[in-house]
Design a protein around this motif. Structure first.
Motif, PDB file in Angstrom:
ATOM      1  N   TYR A 149      68.621  29.205   0.573  1.00  0.00           N
ATOM      2  CA  TYR A 149      68.221  30.137  -0.482  1.00  0.00           C
ATOM      3  C   TYR A 149      67.636  31.421   0.112  1.00  0.00           C
ATOM      4  O   TYR A 149      67.161  31.456   1.238  1.00  0.00           O
ATOM      5  N   LEU A 150      67.688  32.471  -0.711  1.00  0.00           N
ATOM      6  CA  LEU A 150      67.098  33.759  -0.369  1.00  0.00           C
ATOM      7  C   LEU A 150      65.991  34.079  -1.369  1.00  0.00           C
ATOM      8  O   LEU A 150      65.989  33.579  -2.490  1.00  0.00           O
ATOM      9  N   MET A 151      65.056  34.914  -0.947  1.00  0.00           N
ATOM     10  CA  MET A 151      63.963  35.335  -1.822  1.00  0.00           C
ATOM     11  C   MET A 151      63.911  36.855  -1.859  1.00  0.00           C
ATOM     12  O   MET A 151      64.371  37.529  -0.934  1.00  0.00           O
ATOM     13  N   ILE A 152      63.371  37.383  -2.955  1.00  0.00           N
ATOM     14  CA  ILE A 152      63.107  38.820  -3.052  1.00  0.00           C
ATOM     15  C   ILE A 152      61.609  39.002  -3.169  1.00  0.00           C
ATOM     16  O   ILE A 152      60.980  38.535  -4.120  1.00  0.00           O
ATOM     17  N   GLU A 153      61.019  39.659  -2.166  1.00  0.00           N
ATOM     18  CA  GLU A 153      59.589  39.961  -2.167  1.00  0.00           C
ATOM     19  C   GLU A 153      59.404  41.461  -1.998  1.00  0.00           C
ATOM     20  O   GLU A 153      59.873  42.039  -1.003  1.00  0.00           O
ATOM     21  N   ASP A 154      58.748  42.078  -2.978  1.00  0.00           N
ATOM     22  CA  ASP A 154      58.548  43.534  -2.948  1.00  0.00           C
ATOM     23  C   ASP A 154      59.881  44.259  -2.781  1.00  0.00           C
ATOM     24  O   ASP A 154      60.006  45.211  -1.998  1.00  0.00           O
ATOM     25  N   GLU A 155      60.889  43.762  -3.508  1.00  0.00           N
ATOM     26  CA  GLU A 155      62.237  44.355  -3.513  1.00  0.00           C
ATOM     27  C   GLU A 155      62.973  44.194  -2.177  1.00  0.00           C
ATOM     28  O   GLU A 155      64.033  44.800  -1.971  1.00  0.00           O
TER      29      GLU A 155
END
Length: 238
Positions: A149-155
């Protein structure tokens, strides 16, 4: 044929307060209310001594009865708001029948928005429910390894699990999720343990094409397209 003295109850929860899809449980799906698919599959399976709908809505109750289900009581206010879970509904129904002196061996909680349900799925999964198994849940395999999985943190896009991200798909374990159709359990065990997963349920595997989770109108339209596609495949070619 059911074993002697085995009595099964089908419980179809159908609350009336859907906000994102108004009247979702009785919205027409290819010519009939979507709840009718669940009722008809339960009746056609010939597994149940009673097929009932748990609802707080008189219109849903009338439509359920039209398609052959029973509505022996109107669901309590406490179990009719957004915070009430499926388990709460099942507890209420099972306790109602016990209070009426009606005792069932097993129950199957069938979702009211499950147009892909087939009587064969109910029959095959029931065959797994034996003396050594107290619950059965249909599952669908994830079509992509969740470990990658991937995450989006602060765009910013980031890798979630670096240890697994670079591994080949075939080297990662199979993962599954709820198929969104129905849940079998032994009534006594369910009431005693207050849920399904404490019963160490067996998995009944379904094809991922028959998974549905209808929360928005976009979901509804996607399910309609899949339903059309699957039914075209069933038709014999000329």
């Amino acid at each position: 044929m059911l074993p002697d003295k085995t009595k099964n109850l089908a419980i179809i929860p159908a609350r009336g307060g859907s906000k994102r899809i108004p009247e979702k449980n009785i919205k027409l799906f290819f010519g009939k209310p979507i709840i009718a698919y669940s009722i008809e599959a339960a009746l056609a399976s010939d597994l149940f001594d009673e097929v009932m709908v748990s609802t707080d809505n008189l219109e849903i109750a009338a439509i359920a009865q039209k398609y052959g289900a029973k509505v022996p009581f109107i669901r309590s206010f406490r179990n009719s708001d957004d915070n009430a879970g499926l388990n709460d509904v099942f507890f209420e129904v099972l306790n109602y029948y016990q209070d009426q002196g009606m005792h069932f061996t097993n129950f199957c909680g069938i979702l009211s928005t499950a147009p892909f349900i087939e009587k064969e799925y109910l029959q095959e999964s029931f065959s797994l429910l034996n003396e050594m198994t107290h619950a059965v849940i249909p599952v669908v395999k994830y079509d992509f390894p969740i470990e990658r999985y991937l995450m989006i943190e602060d765009e910013i896009l980031k890798v979630g699990d670096r240890d697994n991200y670079g591994k080949r798909s075939q080297d990662l374990p199979e993962r599954f999720h709820d198929a969104g159709q129905f849940y079998w359990a032994n009534c006594e065990s369910f009431l005693l343990n207050k849920g399904f997963f404490k019963l160490m349920p067996k998995a009944y595997r379904l094809n991922r094409n028959v998974f549905q989770d209808i929360d928005t109108l976009d979901d509804w339209e996607r399910i309609e397209m899949i339903y059309q596609f699957l039914n075209m495949k069933k038709k014999p070619s000329l």
